[in-house]
Write an enzyme that holds these catalytic residues in place. Structure first.
Site, mmCIF file in Angstrom:
data_model
loop_
_atom_site.group_PDB
_atom_site.id
_atom_site.type_symbol
_atom_site.label_atom_id
_atom_site.label_comp_id
_atom_site.label_asym_id
_atom_site.label_seq_id
_atom_site.Cartn_x
_atom_site.Cartn_y
_atom_site.Cartn_z
ATOM 1 N N CYS A 2 128.555 -22.876 -98.598
ATOM 2 C CA CYS A 2 129.950 -22.834 -98.397
ATOM 3 C C CYS A 2 130.469 -21.802 -99.415
ATOM 4 O O CYS A 2 129.869 -21.292 -100.346
ATOM 5 C CB CYS A 2 130.674 -24.007 -99.111
ATOM 6 S SG CYS A 2 130.149 -25.532 -98.185
ATOM 7 N N ARG A 27 128.869 -17.203 -95.755
ATOM 8 C CA ARG A 27 128.268 -18.260 -96.388
ATOM 9 C C ARG A 27 128.174 -19.406 -95.594
ATOM 10 O O ARG A 27 127.390 -20.128 -95.783
ATOM 11 C CB ARG A 27 128.864 -18.396 -97.668
ATOM 12 C CG ARG A 27 128.477 -17.421 -98.551
ATOM 13 C CD ARG A 27 129.203 -17.518 -100.075
ATOM 14 N NE ARG A 27 128.517 -18.567 -100.676
ATOM 15 C CZ ARG A 27 127.692 -18.251 -101.835
ATOM 16 N NH1 ARG A 27 127.508 -16.928 -102.030
ATOM 17 N NH2 ARG A 27 126.999 -19.302 -102.361
ATOM 18 N N TRP A 76 130.010 -25.043 -94.729
ATOM 19 C CA TRP A 76 128.634 -25.421 -93.979
ATOM 20 C C TRP A 76 128.562 -26.844 -94.096
ATOM 21 O O TRP A 76 128.304 -27.236 -95.231
ATOM 22 C CB TRP A 76 127.564 -24.300 -94.767
ATOM 23 C CG TRP A 76 126.445 -24.675 -93.746
ATOM 24 C CD1 TRP A 76 126.131 -23.805 -92.630
ATOM 25 C CD2 TRP A 76 125.477 -25.349 -93.966
ATOM 26 N NE1 TRP A 76 124.873 -23.973 -92.256
ATOM 27 C CE2 TRP A 76 124.414 -25.252 -93.024
ATOM 28 C CE3 TRP A 76 125.122 -26.557 -94.951
ATOM 29 C CZ2 TRP A 76 123.352 -25.812 -92.776
ATOM 30 C CZ3 TRP A 76 124.083 -27.186 -94.768
ATOM 31 C CH2 TRP A 76 122.809 -26.888 -93.799
ATOM 32 N N ASN A 102 131.441 -26.699 -102.987
ATOM 33 C CA ASN A 102 130.064 -26.325 -102.624
ATOM 34 C C ASN A 102 128.906 -26.897 -102.958
ATOM 35 O O ASN A 102 129.065 -27.199 -104.423
ATOM 36 C CB ASN A 102 130.008 -24.781 -102.808
ATOM 37 C CG ASN A 102 128.561 -24.215 -102.203
ATOM 38 O OD1 ASN A 102 128.024 -24.744 -101.405
ATOM 39 N ND2 ASN A 102 128.112 -23.362 -102.978
ATOM 40 N N GLY A 103 127.921 -27.666 -102.409
ATOM 41 C CA GLY A 103 126.948 -28.542 -102.857
ATOM 42 C C GLY A 103 126.988 -29.769 -102.167
ATOM 43 O O GLY A 103 127.561 -30.027 -101.322
ATOM 44 N N GLU A 484 107.489 -12.356 -89.378
ATOM 45 C CA GLU A 484 109.062 -12.013 -89.848
ATOM 46 C C GLU A 484 109.667 -11.649 -88.327
ATOM 47 O O GLU A 484 110.689 -12.203 -88.001
ATOM 48 C CB GLU A 484 109.182 -10.742 -90.595
ATOM 49 C CG GLU A 484 110.429 -10.082 -90.540
ATOM 50 C CD GLU A 484 111.403 -10.809 -91.199
ATOM 51 O OE1 GLU A 484 111.470 -11.994 -91.537
ATOM 52 O OE2 GLU A 484 112.438 -10.153 -91.412
ATOM 53 N N LYS A 488 112.826 -13.710 -86.910
ATOM 54 C CA LYS A 488 114.243 -13.026 -86.393
ATOM 55 C C LYS A 488 114.483 -13.590 -85.117
ATOM 56 O O LYS A 488 115.548 -13.823 -84.765
ATOM 57 C CB LYS A 488 113.849 -11.419 -86.165
ATOM 58 C CG LYS A 488 113.950 -11.078 -87.957
ATOM 59 C CD LYS A 488 115.315 -11.174 -88.668
ATOM 60 C CE LYS A 488 115.247 -11.780 -89.628
ATOM 61 N NZ LYS A 488 114.857 -11.873 -90.710
ATOM 62 N N GLU A 491 116.067 -17.166 -85.082
ATOM 63 C CA GLU A 491 117.489 -17.507 -85.566
ATOM 64 C C GLU A 491 118.544 -16.421 -84.780
ATOM 65 O O GLU A 491 119.582 -16.901 -84.711
ATOM 66 C CB GLU A 491 117.535 -16.991 -87.169
ATOM 67 C CG GLU A 491 116.963 -15.652 -87.452
ATOM 68 C CD GLU A 491 116.963 -15.696 -89.028
ATOM 69 O OE1 GLU A 491 117.611 -16.648 -89.538
ATOM 70 O OE2 GLU A 491 116.481 -14.482 -89.513
ATOM 71 N N HIS A 507 91.068 -19.755 -81.886
ATOM 72 C CA HIS A 507 91.117 -21.153 -82.577
ATOM 73 C C HIS A 507 92.142 -21.994 -82.157
ATOM 74 O O HIS A 507 92.291 -23.183 -82.399
ATOM 75 C CB HIS A 507 91.239 -21.099 -84.017
ATOM 76 C CG HIS A 507 90.163 -20.210 -84.677
ATOM 77 N ND1 HIS A 507 88.779 -20.501 -84.787
ATOM 78 C CD2 HIS A 507 90.101 -18.861 -85.167
ATOM 79 C CE1 HIS A 507 88.046 -19.572 -85.113
ATOM 80 N NE2 HIS A 507 88.789 -18.702 -85.348
ATOM 81 N N LYS A 610 123.895 -18.253 -94.891
ATOM 82 C CA LYS A 610 123.197 -16.941 -95.717
ATOM 83 C C LYS A 610 122.746 -17.385 -96.954
ATOM 84 O O LYS A 610 121.526 -17.095 -97.126
ATOM 85 C CB LYS A 610 124.556 -15.611 -95.717
ATOM 86 C CG LYS A 610 123.766 -14.523 -96.670
ATOM 87 C CD LYS A 610 122.819 -13.717 -95.489
ATOM 88 C CE LYS A 610 122.381 -12.665 -96.306
ATOM 89 N NZ LYS A 610 120.982 -12.142 -95.528
HETATM 90 O O1 M6R Z 1 118.730 -15.542 -100.223
HETATM 91 P P1 M6R Z 1 117.350 -15.796 -100.154
HETATM 92 O O2 M6R Z 1 116.403 -14.614 -99.827
HETATM 93 O O3 M6R Z 1 116.556 -16.622 -100.950
HETATM 94 O O4 M6R Z 1 117.282 -16.597 -98.713
HETATM 95 C C1 M6R Z 1 115.881 -17.026 -98.222
HETATM 96 C C2 M6R Z 1 115.871 -17.440 -96.903
HETATM 97 O O5 M6R Z 1 116.950 -18.612 -96.604
HETATM 98 C C3 M6R Z 1 116.283 -16.235 -95.788
HETATM 99 O O6 M6R Z 1 115.366 -15.198 -95.955
HETATM 100 C C4 M6R Z 1 116.445 -16.784 -94.244
HETATM 101 O O7 M6R Z 1 115.205 -17.261 -93.791
HETATM 102 C C5 M6R Z 1 117.146 -15.925 -93.552
HETATM 103 N N1 M6R Z 1 117.743 -16.482 -92.653
HETATM 104 C C6 M6R Z 1 116.258 -14.865 -92.596
HETATM 105 O O8 M6R Z 1 116.762 -13.871 -91.840
#
Ligand code: M6R
Length: 615
Positions: A2, A27, A76, A102-103, A484, A488, A491, A507, A610
């Site tokens: 949040c 966030r 969130w 938040n939390g 990676e 991407k 998400e 395998h 985020k």
């Molecule tokens: O803020 P952080 O780098 O600790 O975040 C880690 C992951 O949550 C972050 O990299 C997440 O996987 C992203 N959505 C990737 O694009």
């Protein structure tokens, strides 16, 4: 997860809160709300499910009073779905106290039952409302907002940042934090609170981070920080390095488009000031003491940051000859890992607030390891809990999917690897200089990819909007790049995507290959005599023989790959360890372009936040 903003000062709280919420929306974006104490001492709140725009539109048609005191929140959802009722702020029983959170309050069920037994009624399904009612009750006894919050946080378990204000106390906002972020912004005749500095950077560059289990009371002309017992706490002011425009879209179609365009700078700025006479000079490692005795490194991170960590492993092992393990923070923390004073733990986090990584960092500190964090956000919790920090200088990253921060993280890890090689004598000066030159050449090469290949990749994405599944293959340093690329796509484009080590194909995963299956392959350079190029080309032939549609990311002029690939995305020439910096860029572009070709929200993908500040 949040976003939180609080303000006391002039009669402009609504403007500050809504500006702050815009910059914090990354966030959490399933609902938003504000509460303001107007000039006449009445409190007005408005909260709406949906993106922040829904709240803004509502305030446009049904304005609320502006005032000198206010709090605002982007949510969130954790407890209770994203509805108007569950949106924050939540009110105390008499409607005069407003609270945002938040939390997660882990013992909220017991507390709620206790309140229900004593006649309280609830209008939401959130854990937050429990705190609002408790603080409201304490206030009836004490008429002191700070003391009331202090009494309540003593009863809460879990992770939380809470902000409260009361209609009878205009000009005061009180905040408390445990394991969730909260930063103070210092103004002139006004003060701010925010979950990160983006909340108030438009108004002030002076900030103070609040430590664990601390309470802050802001008034227009004072800021008082104490611990949960009420003892005064010394704080340290810092200057925010980002300016407000850095977290604006600035004419780009999305934050992600802007952030990908900033990938060259993210690498260049992370190197800046850390190379002298061609050698790496990382003074930031000094607080860790003598690193000659380190016998093991453990890298902890989540998501994209963990893939950066996997790349760091190749470089650090190669250059320092120290064994490196890479672990997801949430797995590391709960398996009783072996740590000693000779273990160096490196945490990686863009936000510096990822709860899983924060908990792992605390565990490592408690178990006597040396802890270094690689972080992109000043004033964040993880660097504060670590023994040392190497900041990545990627600038604010707003799009939920991480792009430029990934490249900055890999850059920082490579610098750490070279510094360790220097300190331990495993690299000669000329070897360090050669690698530094390679690293310094990376930004220009990324810029070349951005200018040459972006349109072609966008075209490819437009042809693929109906694709249901994409696989990514890579070997050695190409493997984390494949992971990676797949993340991407999951998400951003919401399609099935998997990354595999190409050698693993036979395998099991090769069974997934059927005619038309799209496979991106990260191809290593053929120039290196130890290159795995022939093996990867064989892998391409194996999947091609089974009908796969192959998109190869290969070095310019790699003729061997041409006969077997349906498409080739060329990247500039680089040393083996440096290829990932380049190979990942087309994959970032592809994820973004496929998302926008499908009409999805590139910057705010569904269900994600985020900063993942809950475990
Ligand atoms: O803020 P952080 O780098 O600790 O975040 C880690 C992951 O949550 C972050 O990299 C997440 O996987 C992203 N959505 C990737 O694009």
């Amino acid at each position: 997860m949040c976003g939180i903003v609080g303000y006391v000062g002039d009669n402009k709280s609504l403007e500050v809160l809504l500006g702050g919420l815009k910059r914090l929306e990354y966030r959490g974006y399933d609902s938003a709300g504000v509460a303001v104490i107007g000039e006449d001492g009445t409190m007005d709140t408005r909260k709406r499910a949906g993106k922040l725009q829904v709240l803004l539109d509502d305030l446009e048609t049904r304005p609320i009073a502006n005032g000198a005191t206010g709090i605002g929140h982007t949510r969130w959802a954790t407890h209770g779905g994203p509805t108007d009722r569950n949106a924050h702020p939540h009110l105390g029983a008499d409607g005069k106290l407003a609270l945002i959170h938040n939390g997660i309050i882990e013992n909220f069920s017991e507390l709620k039952q206790e309140l229900l037994d004593s006649g309280a009624t609830f209008s939401s399904e959130t854990d937050t409302e429990v705190a609002a009612i408790l603080v409201g009750r304490e206030y009836e006894q004490t008429h002191d907002l700070t003391e009331s919050l202090r009494r309540v946080v003593a009863r809460l378990e879990g992770a939380f940042t809470l902000l409260v204000m009361h209609a009878d106390q205009p000009g005061i906002v009180v905040g408390a934090r445990r394991n969730s972020p909260l930063v103070i912004g210092l103004g002139d005749g006004e003060n701010f609170l925010g979950s990160d500095v983006a909340a108030f950077v438009e108004f002030t560059r002076r900030a103070v981070a609040i430590g664990q289990d601390q309470i802050v009371t802001i008034r227009p002309d004072s800021v008082v920080v104490t611990d949960f017992e009420g003892a005064p706490v010394e704080t340290e002011e810092f200057e925010i390095a980002w300016d407000a425009s850095a977290s604006e879209k600035g004419g780009w179609s999305s934050f992600m488009a802007k952030e990908i365009s900033e990938e060259p700078e993210a690498v260049a700025n992370t190197i800046l000031g850390r190379v002298h006479d061609g050698l790496v000079d990382l003074k930031e490692l000094e607080p860790l003491g003598d690193l000659k005795d380190i016998d093991r490194i453990v890298i902890i991170a989540c998501g994209t940051a963990a893939y950066a960590g996997m790349l760091g492993k190749y470089a650090i092992e190669q250059w320092s000859r120290i064994p490196v393990d890479v672990e997801l923070s949430h797995e590391f923390r709960y398996r009783n890992p072996i740590l000693t004073e000779r273990t160096l733990v490196i945490s990686i986090s863009q936000s510096g607030e990822t709860m899983d990584t924060l908990m792992a960092v605390k565990y490592a500190v408690d178990h006597k390891a040396k802890v270094l964090s690689v972080c992109n956000t000043q004033g964040a919790t993880i660097p504060r809990e670590s023994h040392a920090v190497v900041y990545t200088h990627a600038g604010p990253e707003v799009a939920v999917a991480s792009t430029k921060a990934f490249l900055a993280q890999v850059t920082a890890l490579y610098l750490i690897g070279l510094e360790l090689g220097k300190l331990r004598g495993t690299l000669a000066d000329d070897e360090i200089r050669e690698n530094v030159r390679e690293l310094q050449a990376v930004p220009e090469k990324i810029a070349e990819i951005l200018s040459v290949s972006q349109a072609e990749i966008a075209q490819l994405a437009h042809w693929m909007t109906d694709t249901q599944s994409v696989l990514f293959l890579g070997r050695n340093v190409g493997y984390p790049v494949a992971l990676e690329g797949a993340l991407k796509l999951k998400e951003l484009a919401y399609i099935h995507a998997e990354g595999f080590a190409a050698g693993e194909l036979k395998h099991g995963p090769i069974a997934l290959i059927e005619p038309g299956q799209v496979v991106f392959v990260v191809v290593p350079s053929p120039r290196d005599p130890n290159s795995l190029h022939p093996k990867v080309v064989s892998n391409i032939q194996e999947i091609r023989a089974r009908g796969a549609r192959v998109i190869a990311i290969a070095e310019k002029g790699d003729a061997a790959v041409l006969p077997f690939a349906d498409e080739v995305i060329p990247i500039p020439l680089a040393g083996s360890l440096f290829e990932p910096f380049l190979a990942v860029v087309p994959l970032h572009i592809f994820g973004m372009e496929l998302s926008s070709a499908k009409g999805l929200d590139v910057d705010q993908p569904r269900n994600l936040a985020k900063s993942v500040t809950v475990e």
